[in-house]
Design an enzyme around this catalytic site. Structure first.
Site, PDB file in Angstrom:
ATOM      1  N   GLU A 141       0.812  -1.203   0.064  1.00 34.28           N
ATOM      2  CA  GLU A 141       0.080  -0.088   0.066  1.00 34.28           C
ATOM      3  C   GLU A 141       0.903   1.229  -0.068  1.00 34.28           C
ATOM      4  O   GLU A 141       0.856   2.207   0.965  1.00 34.28           O
ATOM      5  CB  GLU A 141      -0.701  -0.095   1.443  1.00 34.28           C
ATOM      6  CG  GLU A 141      -1.940  -1.037   1.320  1.00 34.28           C
ATOM      7  CD  GLU A 141      -2.497  -1.254   2.729  1.00 34.28           C
ATOM      8  OE1 GLU A 141      -2.183  -0.486   3.698  1.00 34.28           O
ATOM      9  OE2 GLU A 141      -3.339  -2.148   3.038  1.00 34.28           O
ATOM     10  N   PRO A 142       1.369   1.281  -0.899  1.00 35.48           N
ATOM     11  CA  PRO A 142       2.446   2.709  -1.062  1.00 35.48           C
ATOM     12  C   PRO A 142       1.639   3.944  -1.311  1.00 35.48           C
ATOM     13  O   PRO A 142       0.689   3.840  -2.277  1.00 35.48           O
ATOM     14  CB  PRO A 142       3.622   2.405  -2.167  1.00 35.48           C
ATOM     15  CG  PRO A 142       2.624   1.626  -3.082  1.00 35.48           C
ATOM     16  CD  PRO A 142       2.017   0.700  -2.230  1.00 35.48           C
ATOM     17  N   ARG A 182       3.246   7.493  -0.063  1.00 39.17           N
ATOM     18  CA  ARG A 182       4.535   8.490  -0.217  1.00 39.17           C
ATOM     19  C   ARG A 182       5.270   8.299  -1.220  1.00 39.17           C
ATOM     20  O   ARG A 182       5.727   9.239  -2.115  1.00 39.17           O
ATOM     21  CB  ARG A 182       5.101   8.467   1.175  1.00 39.17           C
ATOM     22  CG  ARG A 182       6.227   9.659   1.222  1.00 39.17           C
ATOM     23  CD  ARG A 182       6.900   9.481   2.400  1.00 39.17           C
ATOM     24  NE  ARG A 182       6.227   9.351   3.639  1.00 39.17           N
ATOM     25  CZ  ARG A 182       5.861  10.282   4.396  1.00 39.17           C
ATOM     26  NH1 ARG A 182       6.126  11.530   4.054  1.00 39.17           N
ATOM     27  NH2 ARG A 182       5.233   9.804   5.437  1.00 39.17           N
ATOM     28  N   TYR A 238       5.354  17.500  11.660  1.00 37.55           N
ATOM     29  CA  TYR A 238       6.448  16.354  11.710  1.00 37.55           C
ATOM     30  C   TYR A 238       7.833  16.836  11.909  1.00 37.55           C
ATOM     31  O   TYR A 238       8.731  15.988  11.765  1.00 37.55           O
ATOM     32  CB  TYR A 238       6.433  15.566  10.920  1.00 37.55           C
ATOM     33  CG  TYR A 238       4.984  14.725  10.616  1.00 37.55           C
ATOM     34  CD1 TYR A 238       4.347  13.780  11.333  1.00 37.55           C
ATOM     35  CD2 TYR A 238       4.295  15.129   9.177  1.00 37.55           C
ATOM     36  CE1 TYR A 238       3.059  13.644  11.039  1.00 37.55           C
ATOM     37  CE2 TYR A 238       2.987  14.849   9.082  1.00 37.55           C
ATOM     38  CZ  TYR A 238       2.392  13.777  10.090  1.00 37.55           C
ATOM     39  OH  TYR A 238       1.070  13.399   9.609  1.00 37.55           O
ATOM     40  N   CYS A 290      -0.685  32.981  11.554  1.00 38.59           N
ATOM     41  CA  CYS A 290      -0.042  33.887  12.768  1.00 38.59           C
ATOM     42  C   CYS A 290       0.158  32.588  14.036  1.00 38.59           C
ATOM     43  O   CYS A 290      -0.784  32.649  14.799  1.00 38.59           O
ATOM     44  CB  CYS A 290      -1.408  34.678  13.091  1.00 38.59           C
ATOM     45  SG  CYS A 290      -0.760  36.034  14.399  1.00 38.59           S
ATOM     46  N   GLU A 291       1.245  32.126  13.866  1.00 42.21           N
ATOM     47  CA  GLU A 291       1.412  31.074  14.933  1.00 42.21           C
ATOM     48  C   GLU A 291       3.188  31.151  14.686  1.00 42.21           C
ATOM     49  O   GLU A 291       3.687  31.021  13.602  1.00 42.21           O
ATOM     50  CB  GLU A 291       1.203  29.673  14.693  1.00 42.21           C
ATOM     51  CG  GLU A 291      -0.218  29.546  14.502  1.00 42.21           C
ATOM     52  CD  GLU A 291      -1.016  28.502  15.780  1.00 42.21           C
ATOM     53  OE1 GLU A 291      -0.198  28.144  16.392  1.00 42.21           O
ATOM     54  OE2 GLU A 291      -2.032  28.547  15.666  1.00 42.21           O
ATOM     55  N   TYR A 298       0.711  13.918   1.500  1.00 47.72           N
ATOM     56  CA  TYR A 298       0.287  14.278   2.713  1.00 47.72           C
ATOM     57  C   TYR A 298       0.598  15.880   2.780  1.00 47.72           C
ATOM     58  O   TYR A 298       1.027  16.464   3.573  1.00 47.72           O
ATOM     59  CB  TYR A 298       1.054  13.850   3.992  1.00 47.72           C
ATOM     60  CG  TYR A 298       0.888  12.326   3.999  1.00 47.72           C
ATOM     61  CD1 TYR A 298      -0.224  11.645   4.104  1.00 47.72           C
ATOM     62  CD2 TYR A 298       2.102  11.431   3.536  1.00 47.72           C
ATOM     63  CE1 TYR A 298      -0.444  10.290   4.070  1.00 47.72           C
ATOM     64  CE2 TYR A 298       1.868  10.219   3.476  1.00 47.72           C
ATOM     65  CZ  TYR A 298       0.616   9.588   3.841  1.00 47.72           C
ATOM     66  OH  TYR A 298       0.604   8.305   3.558  1.00 47.72           O
TER      67      TYR A 298
HETATM   68  N1  PLP Z   1      -1.607   1.941   4.491  1.00 51.33           N
HETATM   69  C1  PLP Z   1      -1.951   2.239   5.852  1.00 51.33           C
HETATM   70  C2  PLP Z   1      -2.802   1.415   6.449  1.00 51.33           C
HETATM   71  C3  PLP Z   1      -1.700   3.480   6.180  1.00 51.33           C
HETATM   72  O1  PLP Z   1      -2.187   4.140   7.301  1.00 51.33           O
HETATM   73  C4  PLP Z   1      -0.548   4.552   5.274  1.00 51.33           C
HETATM   74  C5  PLP Z   1      -0.194   5.728   5.893  1.00 51.33           C
HETATM   75  O2  PLP Z   1       0.144   5.887   6.965  1.00 51.33           O
HETATM   76  C6  PLP Z   1      -0.304   3.982   4.167  1.00 51.33           C
HETATM   77  C7  PLP Z   1      -0.745   2.376   3.779  1.00 51.33           C
HETATM   78  C8  PLP Z   1       0.643   4.598   3.289  1.00 51.33           C
HETATM   79  O3  PLP Z   1       1.951   4.796   4.008  1.00 51.33           O
HETATM   80  P1  PLP Z   1       3.178   5.517   3.085  1.00 51.33           P
HETATM   81  O4  PLP Z   1       2.373   6.871   2.561  1.00 51.33           O
HETATM   82  O5  PLP Z   1       4.194   5.877   3.938  1.00 51.33           O
HETATM   83  O6  PLP Z   1       3.391   4.547   2.025  1.00 51.33           O
END
Ligand code: PLP
Length: 430
Positions: A284-285, A287, A327, A354-355, A383
């Protein structure tokens, strides 16, 4: 420099062969710019990395960036979806994914979300045994079977920001590995739950393979125990997302190919050891696919020299790109209209929220900056725009797509009306 980023004869930054300064002039700032070809390239790279294993499916993590154009690009590439809310289910179906390409993870799912996923025939990945019990009740009421899996917390510690580690023993996600057998036993007792797989996601921006290896090994041993003790065969094993990108030069990083080289032998040896039927591997990439495909352009408004620092004030802030403030994330800064020039002064890029914490880049050596210059923050695709808010009553930014020299707007800048158009003022207060 990334392959899709360059500098032209005017010393302007380019992305996807398009002049970034021209984009800022045409569409205004703050502006996110996404390079289509880079997304395609990264998707293919991730996919090809696992060529040595016969059955691999990528479920792009929607939470990283759900701009519709991005989702369509990834659908064309063949990506499925990892979704975590009713909104993301809606988006995945809207761009034309089939229900069987979608896995619904997320934590604290509502009854409405469970019902929607059930109705649509999407795999529901439980984050808690209680969630399973709630879904079962819904299934009984509807007389409908659900396809399910469990997110298991393998209790490993990847080296990443504490807010990005999700598979620690004390983390809120998933069911503890020691309870997995019990959870699957319970699920098997229900005639309404069809068990399809097992899932983990240990964190984000991970820059080493060790935690993956440890967690994958645990997951496969659980799969083995399910087979041996319950006679349960799993169709898929989902290793989640998390592969980091190189935001900062000289920092460690891993490639999908390196990950594949470590994981595939573990998978193969565990298949053999436990006599498993070859499961499909899901990843599940998020980023890795979209992170470095985008830049954020902001215009310099105010310059301020204090006895301690020089601040370069821009027309965006953490409401546009929250990562540096949330982060402590690093995004390389480039003066887009002076991209080929040498660094001359150290500055902080200050946001317009304004922080006092709203500093987008600290202590950066950049060419001498004037008002009106364009600052580009690199690697802003994951993100980034998806976390943008209207904090300080500033409409959300626009987004453009570039593709080998051509460009178009894919997200209109919000207008001032968008600040109020969902609000109602009781008559007595007017
Ligand atoms: N799968 C799940 C369940 C997630 O919560 C996330 C993000 O935190 C991801 C996949 C994707 O992570 P990343 O963007 O680091 O690949």
């Amino acid at each position: 420099m990334r392959p899709h980023i360059g500098v032209n004869e005017k010393n302007h930054l380019t992305i996807g062969e398009v002049d970034a300064v021209e984009l800022a002039e045409d569409f205004g700032t703050p502006l996110y710019v996404v390079d289509e070809m880079r997304i395609r390239e990264r998707y293919q790279e991730f996919h090809d990395a696992f060529d040595d294993y016969p059955k691999v499916e990528l479920k792009y993590a929607y939470k990283a960036n759900t701009s519709l154009a991005v989702l369509h690009i990834l659908r064309q590439e063949g990506a499925g979806a990892d979704v975590l809310s009713a909104g993301e289910i809606y988006l995945a179906l809207k761009v034309g994914l089939k229900p069987e390409q979608i896995i619904f993870t997320g934590n604290n799912k509502t009854d409405e979300e469970l019902e929607l996923a059930l109705e649509k025939g999407i795999i529901i990945n439980f984050d808690a045994i209680h969630e399973m019990e709630r879904l079962e009740r819904i299934c009984v009421a509807k007389g409908k079977k659900a396809m399910v899996s469990f997110r298991v917390n393998p209790a490993v510690s990847p080296r990443t920001h504490p807010h990005l580690a999700t598979g620690l023993r004390e983390s809120k996600f998933g069911i503890p590995a020691e309870e997995a057998l019990e959870a699957y036993t319970r699920a098997m007792e229900s005639e309404y739950l069809e068990i399809r797989g097992i899932h983990m996601h240990i964190g984000s921006q991970i820059t080493g393979t060790k935690a993956y290896e440890e967690a994958a090994s645990k997951l496969l041993d659980i799969a083995g125990a399910l087979k041996e003790k319950l006679g349960l065969g799993l169709e898929f094993i989902d290793f989640g997302g998390g592969v980091g990108i190189r935001y900062e030069k000289d920092k460690p990083y891993i490639t999908p190919r390196e990950l594949a080289k470590k994981l595939i032998p573990i998978v193969e040896s565990k298949i053999e050891k436990h006599g498993l039927k070859e499961p499909t591997l899901y990843f599940e990439p998020g980023r890795y696919i979209v992170g470095d495909a985008s830049i954020l352009l902001m215009r310099v408004s105010t310059l301020k020299q204090t006895p301690y620092k020089k601040f370069v004030g821009v027309d965006g802030g953490f409401h546009v790109l929250p990562r540096p403030v949330f982060y402590g994330a690093y995004h390389k800064a480039v003066v887009a209209n002076k991209a080929g020039l040498r660094g001359e002064e150290r500055v902080d890029i200050a946001g317009n929220v304004c922080e006092s914490g709203d500093i987008l880049a600290r202590d950066r050596l950049l060419p001498r900056i004037d008002d009106g210059d364009i600052i580009a923050l690199m690697d802003a695709g994951a993100y980034g725009i998806i976390m943008a808010s209207q904090y300080n009553s500033r409409p959300r930014p626009a987004e453009a797509l570039v593709n080998r020299g051509s460009y178009e707007l894919i997200r209109q800048r919000e207008g001032i009306d968008d600040l109020i158009n969902k609000q109602r003022v009781p008559r007595r207060l007017r």
